[in-house]
Design a protein around this motif. Structure first.
Motif, PDB file in Angstrom:
ATOM      1  N   ASP A 345       0.800  -1.240   0.000  1.00  0.00           N
ATOM      2  CA  ASP A 345       0.000   0.000   0.000  1.00  0.00           C
ATOM      3  C   ASP A 345       0.830   1.286   0.000  1.00  0.00           C
ATOM      4  O   ASP A 345       0.308   2.369   0.261  1.00  0.00           O
ATOM      5  CB  ASP A 345      -0.992   0.029   1.172  1.00  0.00           C
ATOM      6  CG  ASP A 345      -2.065  -1.058   1.025  1.00  0.00           C
ATOM      7  OD1 ASP A 345      -2.307  -1.492  -0.123  1.00  0.00           O
ATOM      8  OD2 ASP A 345      -2.637  -1.480   2.045  1.00  0.00           O
ATOM      9  N   VAL A 347       2.426   4.503  -1.581  1.00  0.00           N
ATOM     10  CA  VAL A 347       1.825   5.343  -2.614  1.00  0.00           C
ATOM     11  C   VAL A 347       2.875   5.744  -3.650  1.00  0.00           C
ATOM     12  O   VAL A 347       4.017   6.045  -3.308  1.00  0.00           O
ATOM     13  CB  VAL A 347       1.214   6.626  -1.991  1.00  0.00           C
ATOM     14  CG1 VAL A 347       0.479   7.447  -3.047  1.00  0.00           C
ATOM     15  CG2 VAL A 347       0.273   6.268  -0.862  1.00  0.00           C
ATOM     16  N   VAL A 349       3.920   8.608  -5.775  1.00  0.00           N
ATOM     17  CA  VAL A 349       3.681  10.052  -5.750  1.00  0.00           C
ATOM     18  C   VAL A 349       4.338  10.703  -6.968  1.00  0.00           C
ATOM     19  O   VAL A 349       5.501  10.419  -7.280  1.00  0.00           O
ATOM     20  CB  VAL A 349       4.256  10.682  -4.452  1.00  0.00           C
ATOM     21  CG1 VAL A 349       4.044  12.192  -4.435  1.00  0.00           C
ATOM     22  CG2 VAL A 349       3.618  10.044  -3.227  1.00  0.00           C
ATOM     23  N   ASN A 353       2.256  17.046 -12.190  1.00  0.00           N
ATOM     24  CA  ASN A 353       1.231  16.275 -12.892  1.00  0.00           C
ATOM     25  C   ASN A 353       1.819  15.677 -14.160  1.00  0.00           C
ATOM     26  O   ASN A 353       2.747  16.209 -14.741  1.00  0.00           O
ATOM     27  CB  ASN A 353       0.046  17.172 -13.246  1.00  0.00           C
ATOM     28  CG  ASN A 353      -0.957  17.204 -12.104  1.00  0.00           C
ATOM     29  OD1 ASN A 353      -0.878  16.379 -11.198  1.00  0.00           O
ATOM     30  ND2 ASN A 353      -1.865  18.154 -12.134  1.00  0.00           N
ATOM     31  N   LYS A 355       1.527  11.603 -16.079  1.00  0.00           N
ATOM     32  CA  LYS A 355       1.972  10.213 -15.909  1.00  0.00           C
ATOM     33  C   LYS A 355       2.472   9.648 -17.240  1.00  0.00           C
ATOM     34  O   LYS A 355       2.565   8.436 -17.411  1.00  0.00           O
ATOM     35  CB  LYS A 355       0.813   9.372 -15.368  1.00  0.00           C
ATOM     36  CG  LYS A 355       0.334   9.793 -13.970  1.00  0.00           C
ATOM     37  CD  LYS A 355      -0.755   8.857 -13.458  1.00  0.00           C
ATOM     38  CE  LYS A 355      -1.117   9.121 -12.006  1.00  0.00           C
ATOM     39  NZ  LYS A 355      -1.996  10.254 -11.812  1.00  0.00           N
ATOM     40  N   LYS A 365      -5.689   1.154  -7.742  1.00  0.00           N
ATOM     41  CA  LYS A 365      -5.995   2.588  -7.727  1.00  0.00           C
ATOM     42  C   LYS A 365      -7.141   2.832  -6.757  1.00  0.00           C
ATOM     43  O   LYS A 365      -8.229   2.276  -6.919  1.00  0.00           O
ATOM     44  CB  LYS A 365      -6.346   3.067  -9.143  1.00  0.00           C
ATOM     45  CG  LYS A 365      -6.491   4.576  -9.231  1.00  0.00           C
ATOM     46  CD  LYS A 365      -6.327   5.113 -10.664  1.00  0.00           C
ATOM     47  CE  LYS A 365      -7.383   4.639 -11.628  1.00  0.00           C
ATOM     48  NZ  LYS A 365      -7.452   5.498 -12.830  1.00  0.00           N
ATOM     49  N   ASN A 367      -9.181   6.109  -4.870  1.00  0.00           N
ATOM     50  CA  ASN A 367      -9.350   7.578  -4.881  1.00  0.00           C
ATOM     51  C   ASN A 367      -8.321   8.255  -5.788  1.00  0.00           C
ATOM     52  O   ASN A 367      -7.719   9.268  -5.429  1.00  0.00           O
ATOM     53  CB  ASN A 367      -9.233   8.155  -3.455  1.00  0.00           C
ATOM     54  CG  ASN A 367     -10.313   7.594  -2.547  1.00  0.00           C
ATOM     55  OD1 ASN A 367     -11.404   7.277  -3.010  1.00  0.00           O
ATOM     56  ND2 ASN A 367      -9.995   7.441  -1.279  1.00  0.00           N
ATOM     57  N   ASP A 368      -8.077   7.631  -6.928  1.00  0.00           N
ATOM     58  CA  ASP A 368      -7.146   8.148  -7.934  1.00  0.00           C
ATOM     59  C   ASP A 368      -5.674   8.106  -7.501  1.00  0.00           C
ATOM     60  O   ASP A 368      -4.806   8.629  -8.197  1.00  0.00           O
ATOM     61  CB  ASP A 368      -7.527   9.576  -8.359  1.00  0.00           C
ATOM     62  CG  ASP A 368      -7.533   9.682  -9.882  1.00  0.00           C
ATOM     63  OD1 ASP A 368      -7.788   8.652 -10.548  1.00  0.00           O
ATOM     64  OD2 ASP A 368      -7.249  10.771 -10.408  1.00  0.00           O
ATOM     65  N   GLU A 369      -5.380   7.503  -6.347  1.00  0.00           N
ATOM     66  CA  GLU A 369      -3.984   7.313  -5.936  1.00  0.00           C
ATOM     67  C   GLU A 369      -3.528   5.925  -6.379  1.00  0.00           C
ATOM     68  O   GLU A 369      -4.292   4.955  -6.289  1.00  0.00           O
ATOM     69  CB  GLU A 369      -3.843   7.408  -4.402  1.00  0.00           C
ATOM     70  CG  GLU A 369      -4.204   8.750  -3.805  1.00  0.00           C
ATOM     71  CD  GLU A 369      -3.112   9.805  -3.995  1.00  0.00           C
ATOM     72  OE1 GLU A 369      -2.064   9.495  -4.600  1.00  0.00           O
ATOM     73  OE2 GLU A 369      -3.334  10.943  -3.554  1.00  0.00           O
ATOM     74  N   TRP A 370      -2.257   5.817  -6.831  1.00  0.00           N
ATOM     75  CA  TRP A 370      -1.685   4.527  -7.207  1.00  0.00           C
ATOM     76  C   TRP A 370      -1.001   3.931  -5.978  1.00  0.00           C
ATOM     77  O   TRP A 370      -0.076   4.531  -5.429  1.00  0.00           O
ATOM     78  CB  TRP A 370      -0.666   4.702  -8.329  1.00  0.00           C
ATOM     79  CG  TRP A 370      -1.260   5.072  -9.651  1.00  0.00           C
ATOM     80  CD1 TRP A 370      -2.528   5.491  -9.908  1.00  0.00           C
ATOM     81  CD2 TRP A 370      -0.576   5.068 -10.914  1.00  0.00           C
ATOM     82  NE1 TRP A 370      -2.690   5.743 -11.257  1.00  0.00           N
ATOM     83  CE2 TRP A 370      -1.502   5.489 -11.903  1.00  0.00           C
ATOM     84  CE3 TRP A 370       0.713   4.751 -11.313  1.00  0.00           C
ATOM     85  CZ2 TRP A 370      -1.168   5.603 -13.250  1.00  0.00           C
ATOM     86  CZ3 TRP A 370       1.061   4.859 -12.661  1.00  0.00           C
ATOM     87  CH2 TRP A 370       0.124   5.282 -13.623  1.00  0.00           C
ATOM     88  N   LEU A 371      -1.434   2.727  -5.561  1.00  0.00           N
ATOM     89  CA  LEU A 371      -0.853   2.057  -4.389  1.00  0.00           C
ATOM     90  C   LEU A 371      -0.241   0.722  -4.803  1.00  0.00           C
ATOM     91  O   LEU A 371      -0.792   0.005  -5.643  1.00  0.00           O
ATOM     92  CB  LEU A 371      -1.929   1.784  -3.326  1.00  0.00           C
ATOM     93  CG  LEU A 371      -2.807   2.944  -2.851  1.00  0.00           C
ATOM     94  CD1 LEU A 371      -3.735   2.482  -1.744  1.00  0.00           C
ATOM     95  CD2 LEU A 371      -1.960   4.103  -2.353  1.00  0.00           C
ATOM     96  N   ILE A 405       8.646   7.106  -4.530  1.00  0.00           N
ATOM     97  CA  ILE A 405       8.080   5.894  -3.911  1.00  0.00           C
ATOM     98  C   ILE A 405       9.015   5.532  -2.762  1.00  0.00           C
ATOM     99  O   ILE A 405      10.220   5.349  -2.977  1.00  0.00           O
ATOM    100  CB  ILE A 405       7.995   4.707  -4.897  1.00  0.00           C
ATOM    101  CG1 ILE A 405       7.227   5.073  -6.176  1.00  0.00           C
ATOM    102  CG2 ILE A 405       7.338   3.506  -4.219  1.00  0.00           C
ATOM    103  CD1 ILE A 405       7.319   4.039  -7.280  1.00  0.00           C
TER     104      ILE A 405
END
Length: 431
Positions: A345, A347, A349, A353, A355, A365, A367-371, A405
């Protein structure tokens, strides 16, 4: 990008470990419907929030326009689905055997009149040690069957008498006992390691073909354990003497078996010749993602044309493409406790902006976060392209510097070998 002729098509991805998330997600973003099944239980969180996940892929066969198998071992079912009239990208029993049974692969190369390095298969460590003592030379020790997935067990000897391989065999005998399975000793030669890859539409190879240089060790300058892969550099070409001497000779055989997919042959080349080492008769990882960085048409469209046996030319960038994995503990080892402590888990970061060129690997994914998820710690693959290798490297490392990361690591020299390798390949007449 060209017009999205395939948008609105339905793609079912059947994945062994979740490795095809990036191409499944891209196919979705191109306007297609996508479902992803992951066979490995501990990898099943991969892709959550990116694409629609399914737990029983067989229930979605009729829904799919195109079915894509991302690994070897599915050849029998892929062939049955093709016979039932489905559009399928994936292996056949024949191409599965080319990759999974090293002896079969080597025998097929010889059958197609391709020169191979001497090799011998063993089940007993003692027999292998005796063999080296009677035939002193430098060898590569390669696990076969299921054990070959554990890339860190592959050992490339450097001693001319094979003494280093003998030491490793004795160590494996103590740690593995009789559970190691079959393994192969292959004569080692010096040269440039190079892979020749191409897509096949059931009848013939699709051009251009892809020339790839893998970086397999964990640390820069080829130090540390073998990881399978830390990064790759590549380019596309219409002509290659290495392709003509190896893969192209399999065109009629692959057509006879109705193979539709991607196939790669890894070789060592030098001034004396071209020596094929092994087949990968599926997408290569991270090869397919770096190829995607060089393909200037929707990947879903390419898959649809391939699966429906169309004859076409792949629209690709000129120049070079490179890619590097960003990984976290315990990679490349299997240690579930270390993964939970350091990486689960975590993140991904992005400082700024954008990607672009960042390919999700073992991620979910929320809440639009990549974990980070899964269990072995491959976070993302980052690619760069350019008219020179240096341009491509610069783009890739700039993109990497935009990513944070916790506890992550990556190689800083992907593509550096090109200046020397290209000189050698030119001088041997192989470029």
């Amino acid at each position: 990008m060209k017009t999205k002729q395939t948008s609105g098509k339905k793609f079912l991805f059947i994945s062994r470990w979740g490795e095809s998330l990036d191409i499944a997600y891209t196919t979705l973003l191109e306007g297609n419907e996508v479902k992803l099944f992951i066979e490995d239980k501990s990898s099943r969180e991969i892709g959550l929030g990116f694409v629609k996940k399914v737990t029983k892929w067989e229930e979605h066969i009729d829904w799919a326009d195109v079915i894509i198998f991302d690994y070897t071992g599915y050849g029998k079912i892929a062939t049955q689905l093709r016979a039932a009239g489905k559009l399928v990208i994936g292996g056949t029993e024949y191409t599965d055997n080319l990759e999974l049974d090293r002896n079969f692969g080597q025998a097929e190369l010889q059958k197609h009149k391709i020169k191979v390095l001497p090799s011998k298969e063993f089940v007993s460590f003692k027999d292998a040690i005796n063999y080296i003592e009677q035939n002193p030379n430098s060898y590569v020790l390669k696990p076969c069957g299921e054990t070959q997935e554990l890339k860190q067990l592959l050992f490339v000897g450097s001693d001319d008498e094979g003494l280093d391989v003998v030491r490793v065999l004795k160590a494996y005998e103590k740690s593995w006992g009789d559970n190691f399975g079959n393994f192969q000793l292959q004569r080692k030669v010096k040269g440039v390691e190079i892979s020749i890859a191409a897509f096949f539409n059931g009848d013939e190879f699709i051009y251009p073909i892809n020339i790839t240089f893998e970086h397999k060790k964990l640390f820069p300058k080829e130090l540390g354990v073998s990881t399978g892969e830390m990064g790759t550099s590549m380019f596309w070409t219409r002509d290659s003497p290495i392709f003509e001497a190896t893969l192209l000779k399999f065109q009629n055989t692959l057509a006879k078996h109705n193979f539709i997919g991607h196939i790669d042959i890894n070789c060592i080349v030098n001034g004396n010749g071209i020596y094929p080492l092994e087949f990968t008769s599926r997408f290569g990882y991270p090869q397919i993602f770096i190829q995607r960085a060089g393909i200037i048409e929707p990947i879903g469209e390419l898959f649809y044309k391939l699966a429906s046996k169309q004859k076409f030319k792949i629209n690709v960038r000129k120049g070079f493409q490179v890619g590097a994995f960003i990984v976290v503990p315990p990679f490349p080892f299997d240690d579930k406790k270390a993964f939970r402590l350091f990486s689960k888990d975590a993140v991904v970061v992005f400082k700024k902006n954008g990607k672009e060129g960042v390919h999700p690997m073992h991620l979910k994914k929320i809440n639009d976060e990549w974990l980070i998820t899964g269990n072995i710690g491959i976070a993302v693959l980052v690619t760069g392209t350019g008219t020179t290798m240096k341009d491509a490297q610069k783009m890739m490392y700039n993109r990497i510097s935009n990513i944070i990361i916790n506890n992550s690591y990556y190689r800083t020299d992907i593509g550096d070998r090109w200046s020397e390798d290209s000189d050698k390949l030119w001088s041997w007449g192989l470029l």
